[in-house]
Design a protein around this motif. Sequence first.
Motif, PDB file in Angstrom:
ATOM      1  N   THR A   1       0.841  -1.190   0.000  1.00  0.00           N
ATOM      2  CA  THR A   1       0.000   0.000   0.000  1.00  0.00           C
ATOM      3  C   THR A   1       0.878   1.243   0.000  1.00  0.00           C
ATOM      4  O   THR A   1       2.074   1.176   0.319  1.00  0.00           O
ATOM      5  N   PHE A   2       0.279   2.354  -0.332  1.00  0.00           N
ATOM      6  CA  PHE A   2       0.980   3.632  -0.303  1.00  0.00           C
ATOM      7  C   PHE A   2       1.583   3.869   1.075  1.00  0.00           C
ATOM      8  O   PHE A   2       2.754   4.237   1.202  1.00  0.00           O
ATOM      9  N   ASP A   3       0.774   3.649   2.118  1.00  0.00           N
ATOM     10  CA  ASP A   3       1.244   3.882   3.493  1.00  0.00           C
ATOM     11  C   ASP A   3       2.424   2.990   3.863  1.00  0.00           C
ATOM     12  O   ASP A   3       3.303   3.408   4.610  1.00  0.00           O
ATOM     13  N   ASP A   4       2.439   1.757   3.353  1.00  0.00           N
ATOM     14  CA  ASP A   4       3.564   0.855   3.618  1.00  0.00           C
ATOM     15  C   ASP A   4       4.865   1.382   3.036  1.00  0.00           C
ATOM     16  O   ASP A   4       5.936   1.180   3.598  1.00  0.00           O
ATOM     17  N   LEU A   5       4.774   2.040   1.898  1.00  0.00           N
ATOM     18  CA  LEU A   5       5.971   2.436   1.156  1.00  0.00           C
ATOM     19  C   LEU A   5       6.446   3.859   1.419  1.00  0.00           C
ATOM     20  O   LEU A   5       7.642   4.123   1.398  1.00  0.00           O
ATOM     21  N   VAL A   6       5.524   4.772   1.652  1.00  0.00           N
ATOM     22  CA  VAL A   6       5.881   6.192   1.694  1.00  0.00           C
ATOM     23  C   VAL A   6       6.877   6.516   2.805  1.00  0.00           C
ATOM     24  O   VAL A   6       7.744   7.373   2.634  1.00  0.00           O
ATOM     25  N   SER A   7       6.801   5.817   3.911  1.00  0.00           N
ATOM     26  CA  SER A   7       7.699   6.128   5.026  1.00  0.00           C
ATOM     27  C   SER A   7       9.143   5.696   4.748  1.00  0.00           C
ATOM     28  O   SER A   7      10.051   6.131   5.448  1.00  0.00           O
ATOM     29  N   HIS A   8       9.361   4.861   3.738  1.00  0.00           N
ATOM     30  CA  HIS A   8      10.704   4.372   3.424  1.00  0.00           C
ATOM     31  C   HIS A   8      11.375   5.145   2.287  1.00  0.00           C
ATOM     32  O   HIS A   8      12.475   4.809   1.876  1.00  0.00           O
ATOM     33  N   LEU A   9      10.716   6.184   1.813  1.00  0.00           N
ATOM     34  CA  LEU A   9      11.254   6.929   0.674  1.00  0.00           C
ATOM     35  C   LEU A   9      12.325   7.917   1.085  1.00  0.00           C
ATOM     36  O   LEU A   9      12.254   8.536   2.139  1.00  0.00           O
ATOM     37  N   ASP A  10      13.284   8.083   0.204  1.00  0.00           N
ATOM     38  CA  ASP A  10      14.289   9.125   0.321  1.00  0.00           C
ATOM     39  C   ASP A  10      13.635  10.446  -0.089  1.00  0.00           C
ATOM     40  O   ASP A  10      12.622  10.440  -0.793  1.00  0.00           O
ATOM     41  N   VAL A  11      14.201  11.551   0.273  1.00  0.00           N
ATOM     42  CA  VAL A  11      13.643  12.868  -0.036  1.00  0.00           C
ATOM     43  C   VAL A  11      13.446  13.071  -1.537  1.00  0.00           C
ATOM     44  O   VAL A  11      12.460  13.661  -1.968  1.00  0.00           O
ATOM     45  N   LYS A  12      14.361  12.561  -2.363  1.00  0.00           N
ATOM     46  CA  LYS A  12      14.270  12.749  -3.817  1.00  0.00           C
ATOM     47  C   LYS A  12      13.301  11.776  -4.487  1.00  0.00           C
ATOM     48  O   LYS A  12      12.930  11.969  -5.633  1.00  0.00           O
ATOM     49  N   GLN A  13      12.896  10.739  -3.811  1.00  0.00           N
ATOM     50  CA  GLN A  13      12.059   9.708  -4.422  1.00  0.00           C
ATOM     51  C   GLN A  13      10.577  10.051  -4.338  1.00  0.00           C
ATOM     52  O   GLN A  13      10.142  10.749  -3.430  1.00  0.00           O
ATOM     53  N   GLN A  14       9.839   9.517  -5.310  1.00  0.00           N
ATOM     54  CA  GLN A  14       8.388   9.682  -5.285  1.00  0.00           C
ATOM     55  C   GLN A  14       7.718   8.372  -5.702  1.00  0.00           C
ATOM     56  O   GLN A  14       8.286   7.590  -6.458  1.00  0.00           O
ATOM     57  N   LEU A  15       6.529   8.155  -5.193  1.00  0.00           N
ATOM     58  CA  LEU A  15       5.754   6.960  -5.531  1.00  0.00           C
ATOM     59  C   LEU A  15       4.787   7.260  -6.665  1.00  0.00           C
ATOM     60  O   LEU A  15       4.199   8.335  -6.709  1.00  0.00           O
ATOM     61  N   GLN A  16       4.626   6.296  -7.532  1.00  0.00           N
ATOM     62  CA  GLN A  16       3.647   6.410  -8.613  1.00  0.00           C
ATOM     63  C   GLN A  16       2.985   5.051  -8.785  1.00  0.00           C
ATOM     64  O   GLN A  16       3.671   4.044  -8.963  1.00  0.00           O
ATOM     65  N   LEU A  17       1.656   5.035  -8.727  1.00  0.00           N
ATOM     66  CA  LEU A  17       0.922   3.795  -8.946  1.00  0.00           C
ATOM     67  C   LEU A  17       0.878   3.517 -10.444  1.00  0.00           C
ATOM     68  O   LEU A  17       0.479   4.371 -11.235  1.00  0.00           O
ATOM     69  N   ILE A  18       1.299   2.314 -10.820  1.00  0.00           N
ATOM     70  CA  ILE A  18       1.317   1.909 -12.227  1.00  0.00           C
ATOM     71  C   ILE A  18       0.303   0.791 -12.393  1.00  0.00           C
ATOM     72  O   ILE A  18       0.323  -0.193 -11.658  1.00  0.00           O
ATOM     73  N   MET A  19      -0.575   0.945 -13.389  1.00  0.00           N
ATOM     74  CA  MET A  19      -1.579  -0.078 -13.688  1.00  0.00           C
ATOM     75  C   MET A  19      -1.273  -0.655 -15.056  1.00  0.00           C
ATOM     76  O   MET A  19      -0.988   0.076 -15.994  1.00  0.00           O
ATOM     77  N   VAL A  20      -1.321  -1.972 -15.143  1.00  0.00           N
ATOM     78  CA  VAL A  20      -1.215  -2.633 -16.440  1.00  0.00           C
ATOM     79  C   VAL A  20      -2.324  -3.678 -16.538  1.00  0.00           C
ATOM     80  O   VAL A  20      -2.735  -4.263 -15.540  1.00  0.00           O
ATOM     81  N   ASP A  21      -2.799  -3.873 -17.746  1.00  0.00           N
ATOM     82  CA  ASP A  21      -3.818  -4.879 -18.029  1.00  0.00           C
ATOM     83  C   ASP A  21      -3.189  -5.875 -18.991  1.00  0.00           C
ATOM     84  O   ASP A  21      -2.992  -5.578 -20.167  1.00  0.00           O
TER      85      ASP A  21
END
Length: 131
Positions: free
Chosen positions: A63-83
């Motif tokens: 989940t976003f919450d699981d990952l966001v706390s482990h990010l470096d200042v320069k990093q960003q999360l992006q949800l990617i969807m593929v079908d």
Amino acid sequence: MKYYYYAILEPEKHYYNVTFPDLPGVNTFGEGIEDALDMASDALGGHLLVCENDHDILPEPSTFDDLVSHLDVKQQLQLIMVDTKIIRAREENRTVNKMVTLPKYMVELGKDRGINFSQTLQRALKEELNL
């Protein structure tokens, strides 16, 4: 099947590195953020096709919450969807002959203007199907 996984984008000079925390080994990069997102989608889609073909068990997406706390200042999360259903259809890229009924005047005008009816129909269908 539709899949949703988070990618981590990290700027590096004029490009972005892309990694998937839930799928180690799925890495790519792109020049600029738009290219990085396109490359992320391609990398994820290709990996998931292979996993499906090999009947691999895929990890549950974080989940976003699981990952966001482990990010470096320069990093960003992006949800990617593929079908993968759409990706498979594109890979097959088999053309099928379909009969189309058009008014005679449209056919004549189209021929006079050098319109490729097949390409025009494909463009219209892609737009209608949001592909």
